[in-house]
Design a protein around this motif. Structure first.
Motif, mmCIF file in Angstrom:
data_model
loop_
_atom_site.group_PDB
_atom_site.id
_atom_site.type_symbol
_atom_site.label_atom_id
_atom_site.label_comp_id
_atom_site.label_asym_id
_atom_site.label_seq_id
_atom_site.Cartn_x
_atom_site.Cartn_y
_atom_site.Cartn_z
ATOM 1 N N ARG A 61 32.882 52.279 74.475
ATOM 2 C CA ARG A 61 33.051 50.905 73.978
ATOM 3 C C ARG A 61 32.528 49.915 75.010
ATOM 4 O O ARG A 61 32.885 49.996 76.191
ATOM 5 C CB ARG A 61 34.530 50.633 73.708
ATOM 6 C CG ARG A 61 34.834 49.283 73.113
ATOM 7 C CD ARG A 61 36.307 49.152 72.745
ATOM 8 N NE ARG A 61 37.189 49.139 73.885
ATOM 9 C CZ ARG A 61 37.544 48.038 74.554
ATOM 10 N NH1 ARG A 61 37.057 46.861 74.208
ATOM 11 N NH2 ARG A 61 38.383 48.113 75.572
ATOM 12 N N ILE A 62 31.642 48.992 74.587
ATOM 13 C CA ILE A 62 31.131 47.988 75.519
ATOM 14 C C ILE A 62 32.271 47.059 75.906
ATOM 15 O O ILE A 62 33.000 46.546 75.057
ATOM 16 C CB ILE A 62 29.956 47.201 74.905
ATOM 17 C CG1 ILE A 62 28.760 48.137 74.726
ATOM 18 C CG2 ILE A 62 29.588 46.011 75.782
ATOM 19 C CD1 ILE A 62 27.552 47.514 74.095
ATOM 20 N N ILE A 63 32.422 46.870 77.209
ATOM 21 C CA ILE A 63 33.511 46.066 77.765
ATOM 22 C C ILE A 63 33.021 44.638 77.991
ATOM 23 O O ILE A 63 32.047 44.423 78.717
ATOM 24 C CB ILE A 63 33.997 46.673 79.109
ATOM 25 C CG1 ILE A 63 34.453 48.117 78.926
ATOM 26 C CG2 ILE A 63 35.069 45.819 79.742
ATOM 27 C CD1 ILE A 63 35.669 48.278 78.068
ATOM 28 N N GLU A 64 33.680 43.687 77.377
ATOM 29 C CA GLU A 64 33.358 42.273 77.591
ATOM 30 C C GLU A 64 34.112 41.719 78.789
ATOM 31 O O GLU A 64 33.601 40.875 79.509
ATOM 32 C CB GLU A 64 33.702 41.450 76.337
ATOM 33 C CG GLU A 64 32.897 41.829 75.109
ATOM 34 C CD GLU A 64 31.417 41.514 75.241
ATOM 35 O OE1 GLU A 64 31.057 40.531 75.921
ATOM 36 O OE2 GLU A 64 30.613 42.268 74.670
ATOM 37 N N GLY A 65 35.335 42.196 79.000
ATOM 38 C CA GLY A 65 36.201 41.661 80.033
ATOM 39 C C GLY A 65 36.077 42.394 81.354
ATOM 40 O O GLY A 65 37.070 42.897 81.887
#
Length: 138
Positions: free
Chosen positions: A21-25
Motif C-alpha cells: 500500500r502506498i503510504i501518504e503519511g
C-alpha cells in the motif's frame, strides 16, 4: 565504459509502499546495509585479502500515527512487532529521468514509541526496522 546520469532525486520524487500500500503519511525513511569484513593475514606484515562475512540490514521509517494504526490493524493479533512486510521505495522524477526502485525484503519493526507534547498538531512515530535483503534498482 558504462553510461550513467548524475540525476539527483528529491523528496518529491519518491513513493513508498509498505505491505503493498502506498503510504501518504511518511515523514522520513532510511536504511543501512552492513557486511562483516576483516583482513586475512598470513606471512608478512601486510594483509593478503579482505574476507567477508554476514550482511545485516536495518533502517527506520517515520510515519504519521494514522499510518501506524493502519499497520497495527493489519498485524497478527494487532501486534505491529509481529508484522512482516516489504518496503518498496521508488524514485520517479517529474522530468522524465530514470525510475529507481529499491525493495527492502521481509521487514519487521524492532520497537516503537508513541508520544506527543503540547502544541503538536500531529503525531509522528519512528519505527526502527530490520530486514533480510535489499533488491536494488528493481
Amino acid at each position: 565504459m558504462a553510461e550513467y546520469t548524475s540525476k539527483n532525486y528529491s523528496w518529491n520524487d519518491i513513493s513508498i509502499a509498505v505491505g503493498g500500500r502506498i503510504i501518504e503519511g511518511v515523514d522520513e525513511i532510511e536504511y543501512t546495509a552492513k557486511q562483516e569484513k576483516t583482513v586475512l593475514r598470513g606471512r608478512g606484515t601486510v594483509g593478503h585479502k579482505i574476507v567477508r562475512g554476514n550482511k545485516d540490514f536495518e533502517g527506520k521509517i517515520v510515519l504519521w500515527q494514522s499510518e501506524v494504526e493502519a499497520m497495527i490493524k493489519d498485524a497478527p493479533n494487532n501486534d505491529i512487532l509481529a508484522l512482516n512486510f516489504d518496503v518498496i521505495w521508488s524514485f520517479t522524477p517529474n522530468d522524465g529521468g530514470a525510475t529507481v526502485t529499491d525493495v527492502l525484503r521481509s521487514c519487521e519493526v524492532k520497537e516503537y514509541k508513541k508520544g506527543m507534547k503540547q502544541g503538536d498538531q500531529n503525531m509522528l512515530v519512528e519505527l526502527p526496522i530490520i530486514f533480510l535483503d535489499i533488491k536494488h534498482q528493481q
